[in-house]
Design a protein around this motif. Structure first.
Motif, PDB file in Angstrom:
ATOM      1  N   UNK A  31       0.854  -1.188   0.000  1.00  0.00           N
ATOM      2  CA  UNK A  31       0.000   0.000   0.000  1.00  0.00           C
ATOM      3  C   UNK A  31       0.887   1.235   0.000  1.00  0.00           C
ATOM      4  N   UNK A  32       0.711   2.092  -1.004  1.00  0.00           N
ATOM      5  CA  UNK A  32       1.520   3.296  -1.179  1.00  0.00           C
ATOM      6  C   UNK A  32       0.726   4.506  -0.715  1.00  0.00           C
ATOM      7  N   UNK A  33       1.268   5.253   0.257  1.00  0.00           N
ATOM      8  CA  UNK A  33       0.564   6.407   0.826  1.00  0.00           C
ATOM      9  C   UNK A  33       1.346   7.680   0.531  1.00  0.00           C
ATOM     10  N   UNK A  34       0.736   8.565  -0.227  1.00  0.00           N
ATOM     11  CA  UNK A  34       1.408   9.766  -0.724  1.00  0.00           C
ATOM     12  C   UNK A  34       1.453  10.871   0.315  1.00  0.00           C
ATOM     13  N   UNK A  35       2.202  11.918  -0.019  1.00  0.00           N
ATOM     14  CA  UNK A  35       2.356  13.069   0.867  1.00  0.00           C
ATOM     15  C   UNK A  35       1.724  14.331   0.315  1.00  0.00           C
ATOM     16  N   UNK A  36       2.071  15.453   0.925  1.00  0.00           N
ATOM     17  CA  UNK A  36       1.641  16.787   0.519  1.00  0.00           C
ATOM     18  C   UNK A  36       2.672  17.356  -0.450  1.00  0.00           C
ATOM     19  N   UNK A  37       2.245  18.062  -1.488  1.00  0.00           N
ATOM     20  CA  UNK A  37       0.878  18.398  -1.888  1.00  0.00           C
ATOM     21  C   UNK A  37       0.417  17.543  -3.051  1.00  0.00           C
ATOM     22  N   UNK A  38       0.835  16.311  -3.105  1.00  0.00           N
ATOM     23  CA  UNK A  38       0.642  15.506  -4.301  1.00  0.00           C
ATOM     24  C   UNK A  38      -0.511  14.518  -4.143  1.00  0.00           C
ATOM     25  N   UNK A  98      -0.510  -6.410   4.678  1.00  0.00           N
ATOM     26  CA  UNK A  98       0.106  -5.601   3.631  1.00  0.00           C
ATOM     27  C   UNK A  98       1.378  -4.944   4.146  1.00  0.00           C
ATOM     28  N   UNK A  99       2.260  -4.657   3.208  1.00  0.00           N
ATOM     29  CA  UNK A  99       3.411  -3.807   3.470  1.00  0.00           C
ATOM     30  C   UNK A  99       3.023  -2.371   3.160  1.00  0.00           C
ATOM     31  N   UNK A 100       3.711  -1.432   3.802  1.00  0.00           N
ATOM     32  CA  UNK A 100       3.426  -0.002   3.636  1.00  0.00           C
ATOM     33  C   UNK A 100       4.598   0.710   2.986  1.00  0.00           C
ATOM     34  N   UNK A 101       4.302   1.626   2.076  1.00  0.00           N
ATOM     35  CA  UNK A 101       5.272   2.614   1.586  1.00  0.00           C
ATOM     36  C   UNK A 101       4.704   3.969   1.986  1.00  0.00           C
ATOM     37  N   UNK A 102       5.445   4.703   2.811  1.00  0.00           N
ATOM     38  CA  UNK A 102       4.932   5.983   3.299  1.00  0.00           C
ATOM     39  C   UNK A 102       5.881   7.110   2.924  1.00  0.00           C
ATOM     40  N   UNK A 103       5.289   8.263   2.566  1.00  0.00           N
ATOM     41  CA  UNK A 103       6.060   9.452   2.234  1.00  0.00           C
ATOM     42  C   UNK A 103       5.321  10.667   2.776  1.00  0.00           C
ATOM     43  N   UNK A 124       7.688  -2.168   6.236  1.00  0.00           N
ATOM     44  CA  UNK A 124       7.512  -0.733   6.008  1.00  0.00           C
ATOM     45  C   UNK A 124       8.651  -0.208   5.149  1.00  0.00           C
ATOM     46  N   UNK A 125       8.286   0.562   4.135  1.00  0.00           N
ATOM     47  CA  UNK A 125       9.246   1.343   3.343  1.00  0.00           C
ATOM     48  C   UNK A 125       8.933   2.801   3.606  1.00  0.00           C
ATOM     49  N   UNK A 126       9.913   3.560   4.066  1.00  0.00           N
ATOM     50  CA  UNK A 126       9.697   4.977   4.301  1.00  0.00           C
ATOM     51  C   UNK A 126      10.619   5.775   3.396  1.00  0.00           C
ATOM     52  N   UNK A 266      12.949  15.756  -1.456  1.00  0.00           N
ATOM     53  CA  UNK A 266      11.716  15.306  -0.822  1.00  0.00           C
ATOM     54  C   UNK A 266      10.982  14.262  -1.660  1.00  0.00           C
ATOM     55  N   UNK A 267      10.981  14.433  -2.972  1.00  0.00           N
ATOM     56  CA  UNK A 267      10.307  13.502  -3.878  1.00  0.00           C
ATOM     57  C   UNK A 267      11.343  12.701  -4.661  1.00  0.00           C
TER      58      UNK A 267
END
Length: 289
Positions: A31-38, A98-103, A124-126, A266-267
């Protein structure tokens, strides 16, 4: 042939939630969780790069991307509320491991999901997704915390400045060794969504709520110590929002954390997609064995 990426929308708690999906549902889920402002747009290249081996899900948070954008009067724009929607989406899709990808913003949402049910998280992937006060770079965060502590015209003005095209572009190119690798389509796309009528008030609400994420850090650290969840940090070392000390700090509670500092910002996916993809594939092969 590259795996097909599907673009879907479902209703969660009465709101439309957009998500991208690829890979066989029988494969391990990431599961990929995006950041601000994207939005999940930031994962448009990573998803097909991983979907041959993994079932990849990337939602847009409420108020971002293609998901619903109710007014702050109709939805409580807090990180707890965003987490509730994400959890509802995963339940709707029948995803319980699930595994997580967080940004960026994806990190406090991911940490809340992990605290709610630690046994669901396989790894977890950060990627510049913070969990330690060491990660905050000044002066960027001074304005956020000042605004949250005392909202008013003086403290709000710098936060409105953070919603401008100049700062959106800066978030993408700052700290990147070769900025020519970063497509301007990124900040043009993000800015168009930020500029939607009413979206400024949504972002201001989330800025004011941000300290709740820091308050959660002790519980997050305890979760790391108790679970020893496999963790990979792939971090743009030039990020002046969440600095490299935020990456190395994970080893305080997860001595076996795998940490890579990249010559990016950052990205980091925009300049180091192949490098990050390879790190993820190698990491998950071991972590999910």
């Amino acid at each position: 042939m590259a795996p097909a990426v599907h673009h879907r929308t479902v209703i969660v708690n009465g709101l439309e939630v957009f998500y991208r999906e690829a890979g066989a549902s029988s494969s391990p889920t990431l599961v990929l969780l995006h950041g601000f402002p994207t939005s999940s747009h930031m994962f448009r290249h990573l998803i097909p790069a991983l979907a041959d081996r993994y079932h990849v899900i990337a939602p847009d948070h409420i108020g971002f991307g293609q998901s619903a954008m109710p007014s702050p009067e109709d939805f409580p724009y807090t990180f707890e509320a965003l987490t509730e929607i994400t959890a509802g989406l995963l339940q709707h899709l029948g995803i319980d491991r699930y595994a997580l990808y967080v940004q960026d913003y994806g990190a406090p949402i991911g940490w809340r999901l992990a605290l709610q049910d630690p046994d669901r998280i396989t790894a977890i992937i950060t990627q510049n997704g913070n969990a330690y006060e060491e990660g905050f770079v000044k002066p960027f965060w001074d304005g956020v915390f000042a605004y949250a502590a005392a909202p008013g015209p003086e403290t709000e003005a710098p936060m409105r400045g953070a919603l401008t095209a100049e700062i959106t572009r800066w978030q993408y190119v700052n700290g990147v060794a070769d900025p020519s690798l970063v497509s301007p389509d990124n900040w043009v796309h993000d800015q168009a969504l930020l500029d939607r009528p009413g979206n400024d008030e949504i972002q201001l609400r989330l800025f004011r709520d941000y300290p709740t994420n820091v308050d959660l850090y002790p519980q997050v650290h305890q979760y790391f110590r108790d679970s020893q969840v496999p963790l990979l940090a792939v971090w743009g070392a030039g990020d002046e929002i969440f600095g490299p000390d935020g990456a190395t700090a994970f080893s305080q509670d997860l001595p076996n954390a795998e940490i890579h500092l990249l010559e990016s910002g950052h990205f980091a996916l925009e300049s180091h997609l192949d490098t990050i993809t390879e790190h993820i594939r190698t990491f998950l092969t071991g972590a999910l064995a």
